[in-house]
Design a protein around this motif. Structure first.
Motif, mmCIF file in Angstrom:
data_model
loop_
_atom_site.group_PDB
_atom_site.id
_atom_site.type_symbol
_atom_site.label_atom_id
_atom_site.label_comp_id
_atom_site.label_asym_id
_atom_site.label_seq_id
_atom_site.Cartn_x
_atom_site.Cartn_y
_atom_site.Cartn_z
ATOM 1 N N HIS A 1 -106.403 -1.464 52.327
ATOM 2 C CA HIS A 1 -106.779 -2.860 52.113
ATOM 3 C C HIS A 1 -107.470 -2.990 50.758
ATOM 4 O O HIS A 1 -108.589 -2.517 50.579
ATOM 5 C CB HIS A 1 -107.706 -3.336 53.236
ATOM 6 C CG HIS A 1 -107.084 -3.235 54.598
ATOM 7 N ND1 HIS A 1 -106.212 -4.170 55.089
ATOM 8 C CD2 HIS A 1 -107.194 -2.285 55.564
ATOM 9 C CE1 HIS A 1 -105.812 -3.823 56.310
ATOM 10 N NE2 HIS A 1 -106.395 -2.682 56.606
ATOM 11 N N ASN B 1 -106.741 -8.987 47.497
ATOM 12 C CA ASN B 1 -106.162 -9.613 48.692
ATOM 13 C C ASN B 1 -104.781 -9.045 49.014
ATOM 14 O O ASN B 1 -103.873 -9.765 49.417
ATOM 15 C CB ASN B 1 -106.083 -11.131 48.523
ATOM 16 C CG ASN B 1 -106.115 -11.848 49.870
ATOM 17 O OD1 ASN B 1 -106.498 -11.274 50.890
ATOM 18 N ND2 ASN B 1 -105.710 -13.110 49.870
ATOM 19 N N GLN B 2 -104.637 -7.727 48.825
ATOM 20 C CA GLN B 2 -103.383 -7.037 49.098
ATOM 21 C C GLN B 2 -103.603 -6.015 50.216
ATOM 22 O O GLN B 2 -104.612 -5.305 50.222
ATOM 23 C CB GLN B 2 -102.864 -6.326 47.852
ATOM 24 C CG GLN B 2 -102.650 -7.248 46.665
ATOM 25 C CD GLN B 2 -101.530 -8.240 46.909
ATOM 26 O OE1 GLN B 2 -100.420 -7.861 47.259
ATOM 27 N NE2 GLN B 2 -101.824 -9.520 46.700
ATOM 28 N N HIS B 3 -102.626 -5.922 51.134
ATOM 29 C CA HIS B 3 -102.783 -5.070 52.314
ATOM 30 C C HIS B 3 -101.493 -4.299 52.567
ATOM 31 O O HIS B 3 -100.392 -4.867 52.509
ATOM 32 C CB HIS B 3 -103.139 -5.921 53.532
ATOM 33 C CG HIS B 3 -104.316 -6.823 53.306
ATOM 34 N ND1 HIS B 3 -105.610 -6.448 53.580
ATOM 35 C CD2 HIS B 3 -104.379 -8.096 52.802
ATOM 36 C CE1 HIS B 3 -106.440 -7.445 53.265
ATOM 37 N NE2 HIS B 3 -105.713 -8.450 52.805
ATOM 38 N N TRP C 1 -96.139 -4.515 53.589
ATOM 39 C CA TRP C 1 -97.048 -5.174 52.660
ATOM 40 C C TRP C 1 -97.303 -6.600 53.124
ATOM 41 O O TRP C 1 -96.393 -7.272 53.620
ATOM 42 C CB TRP C 1 -96.431 -5.194 51.258
ATOM 43 C CG TRP C 1 -97.090 -6.132 50.285
ATOM 44 C CD1 TRP C 1 -98.274 -5.961 49.636
ATOM 45 C CD2 TRP C 1 -96.578 -7.402 49.834
ATOM 46 N NE1 TRP C 1 -98.545 -7.039 48.812
ATOM 47 C CE2 TRP C 1 -97.512 -7.935 48.921
ATOM 48 C CE3 TRP C 1 -95.419 -8.132 50.132
ATOM 49 C CZ2 TRP C 1 -97.322 -9.164 48.298
ATOM 50 C CZ3 TRP C 1 -95.234 -9.366 49.513
ATOM 51 C CH2 TRP C 1 -96.176 -9.866 48.603
ATOM 52 N N TRP D 1 -99.628 -10.263 51.950
ATOM 53 C CA TRP D 1 -100.473 -10.980 50.998
ATOM 54 C C TRP D 1 -100.762 -12.368 51.548
ATOM 55 O O TRP D 1 -99.924 -13.261 51.490
ATOM 56 C CB TRP D 1 -99.789 -11.089 49.633
ATOM 57 C CG TRP D 1 -100.545 -11.926 48.636
ATOM 58 C CD1 TRP D 1 -101.888 -12.174 48.618
ATOM 59 C CD2 TRP D 1 -99.994 -12.614 47.499
ATOM 60 N NE1 TRP D 1 -102.225 -12.977 47.562
ATOM 61 C CE2 TRP D 1 -101.083 -13.261 46.851
ATOM 62 C CE3 TRP D 1 -98.703 -12.744 46.989
ATOM 63 C CZ2 TRP D 1 -100.897 -14.034 45.713
ATOM 64 C CZ3 TRP D 1 -98.526 -13.511 45.842
ATOM 65 C CH2 TRP D 1 -99.615 -14.145 45.215
ATOM 66 N N ASN E 1 -94.896 -11.399 52.814
ATOM 67 C CA ASN E 1 -94.847 -10.029 53.326
ATOM 68 C C ASN E 1 -93.521 -9.379 52.968
ATOM 69 O O ASN E 1 -92.545 -10.050 52.608
ATOM 70 C CB ASN E 1 -95.051 -10.016 54.849
ATOM 71 C CG ASN E 1 -93.995 -10.832 55.565
ATOM 72 O OD1 ASN E 1 -92.914 -10.334 55.880
ATOM 73 N ND2 ASN E 1 -94.293 -12.111 55.846
#
Length: 309
Positions: A107, A112-114, A133, A135, A144
Motif C-alpha cells: 500500500h 494512493n496506489q495499492h 492493482w 487506485w 483497477n
C-alpha cells in the motif's frame, strides 16, 4: 521456462519490493490461523433423461496471516456427489489439492496506489504469478487492473488407481482493466472490465450490484470478441452471455482475536449463466474465499468503507 517463472515468483513475491510500501492496518492479529470449510454445487439441465446433473464438493481450507500483509492460503476439494453426463470427466471424482498460494499486499498510501502480489497454485487449475492493482480516484470512482502469467496444473486421485499430478507448460499471459463506480447512499455499484483470458480469448463484462448488509445481488452481461469455440453442449457459438449472482456472507461477521479460528467459509455463492460454454472469458481464483462482493486488494473504498464506518 519453469526456471524463469520461479525467478519471477521470487522477485515479485518473496522479496519486499519497496521500502516505501506500508502494511495496511487490519483487525486480524499476526500469526493467526483460520480453518474453514465450504461447499460447491454444480448443476445443469442439459440432459432430457434426468432433471439435473449434479456435482457437490466440500472445500476445506486454511489461511495463515503472517503479519505485514503477508498471507498463506490453501484449499482442498472433496467430491460428495458426482452424477450426470455433464460431470462425466473422471477428474470430477478426484479428491484434489485445489489451491496453495502465498501473497503480499503493498500500500503506497502517499500515492494512493495499492497492489496485491500472489504466487503459487491457483484455483481453476492454473499456477503461476498474479498482480492486482487498485487506485481509488475519489469516493465514487476506482480504477483497477490484473495481470497474470499462468499454466495448467492438476493434483488429485480417486483412490482407485486413477490420479493426476502434473504441471503443464501451456503458459498464458492474461490481463484485464476495469473501472468501478459506487453510488451512495443507494449502495449500488457498477463494474466495467475487459481484457484477455486464460483461453487466449478477449471479452468485456458489465456488472451491476446492489449491496445489502450481508448480501449482494449482482446481474452481469458479457460480450465476447474474436474467434469463438462451439459450446460443449449444443455445439453453437455465442458472442453474448448474461446471468446473475447472489453472494451471501456467512457468520461470524466480526474478526476474532484468537490465534486459531475454526469457522465456515466466509460466503455462499449462487450463480447462473444463460449461455455458459465453459471456455469463453475464463479466469482463475487466487484466494479460497474469493467473491464478487469483496475486493482482493484491501482498499478503503465503496462497500468496504461503508461497512467500516
Amino acid at each position: 521456462m519453469k526456471r524463469r517463472l520461479i525467478r519471477l515468483i521470487c522477485l515479485l513475491v518473496l522479496v519486499p519490493l519497496s521500502r516505501q510500501a506500508t502494511a495496511q492496518q487490519t483487525t486480524v492479529p499476526a500469526r493467526q490461523m483460520e480453518l474453514f470449510c465450504g461447499a460447491t454445487l454444480g448443476y445443469a439441465d442439459t440432459n432430457w433423461l434426468r432433471l439435473y446433473d449434479v456435482q457437490i464438493n466440500a472445500t476445506p481450507g486454511l489461511r495463515w496471516h503472517l503479519g505485514h500483509d503477508w498471507s498463506i492460503a490453501a484449499q482442498g476439494l472433496v467430491p460428495i456427489v458426482s452424477d450426470g453426463l455433464t460431470f462425466r470427466d473422471i477428474t470430477n471424482k478426484y479428491w484434489r489439492f485445489n489451491m496453495a498460494t502465498v501473497s503480499r499486499q503493498l500500500h503506497f498510501n502517499s500515492a494512493n496506489q495499492h497492489l496485491r502480489l500472489t504466487a503459487g497454485l491457483f484455483g481453476d487449475e492454473r499456477y503461476g504469478v498474479d498482480v492486482r492493482w487498485a487506485w481509488p480516484v475519489n469516493d465514487w470512482l476506482l480504477l483497477n487492473a490484473q495481470a497474470g502469467l499462468t499454466a495448467s496444473w492438476m493434483v488429485g486421485t480417486d483412490f482407485k488407481g486413477s490420479y493426476d499430478a502434473d504441471l503443464y507448460s501451456d503458459y498464458k499471459v492474461t490481463g484485464q482493466v476495469g473501472a468501478d463506480v459506487y453510488l451512495q447512499p443507494q449502495h449500488i455499484e457498477f463494474r466495467l472490465s475487459g481484457g484477455r483470458y486464460t483461453g487466449g480469448d478477449y471479452g468485456s463484462q458489465l456488472d451491476m450490484m446492489r449491496h445489502f448488509n450481508h448480501i449482494t445481488l449482482l446481474a452481469f452481461a458479457q460480450l465476447r470478441f474474436g474467434e469463438l469455440e462451439a459450446n460443449l453442449y449444443d455445439k453453437k457459438k455465442y458472442r453474448t452471455n448474461g446471468g446473475f449472482k447472489i453472494i451471501w456472507m456467512l457468520p461470524p461477521y466480526k474478526k476474532s482475536s484468537r490465534k486459531v479460528v475454526v469457522r465456515p467459509a466466509s460466503n455462499f455463492l449462487l450463480s447462473h449463466n444463460t449461455r455458459a460454454d465453459g471456455q469463453s472469458m475464463q479466469t482463475y481464483r487466487i484466494d479460497p474465499e474469493e467473491n464478487s462482493r469483496e475486493r482482493l486488494v484491501d482498499v478503503d473504498w465503496g462497500l468496504r468503507k461503508e461497512v467500516s464506518r
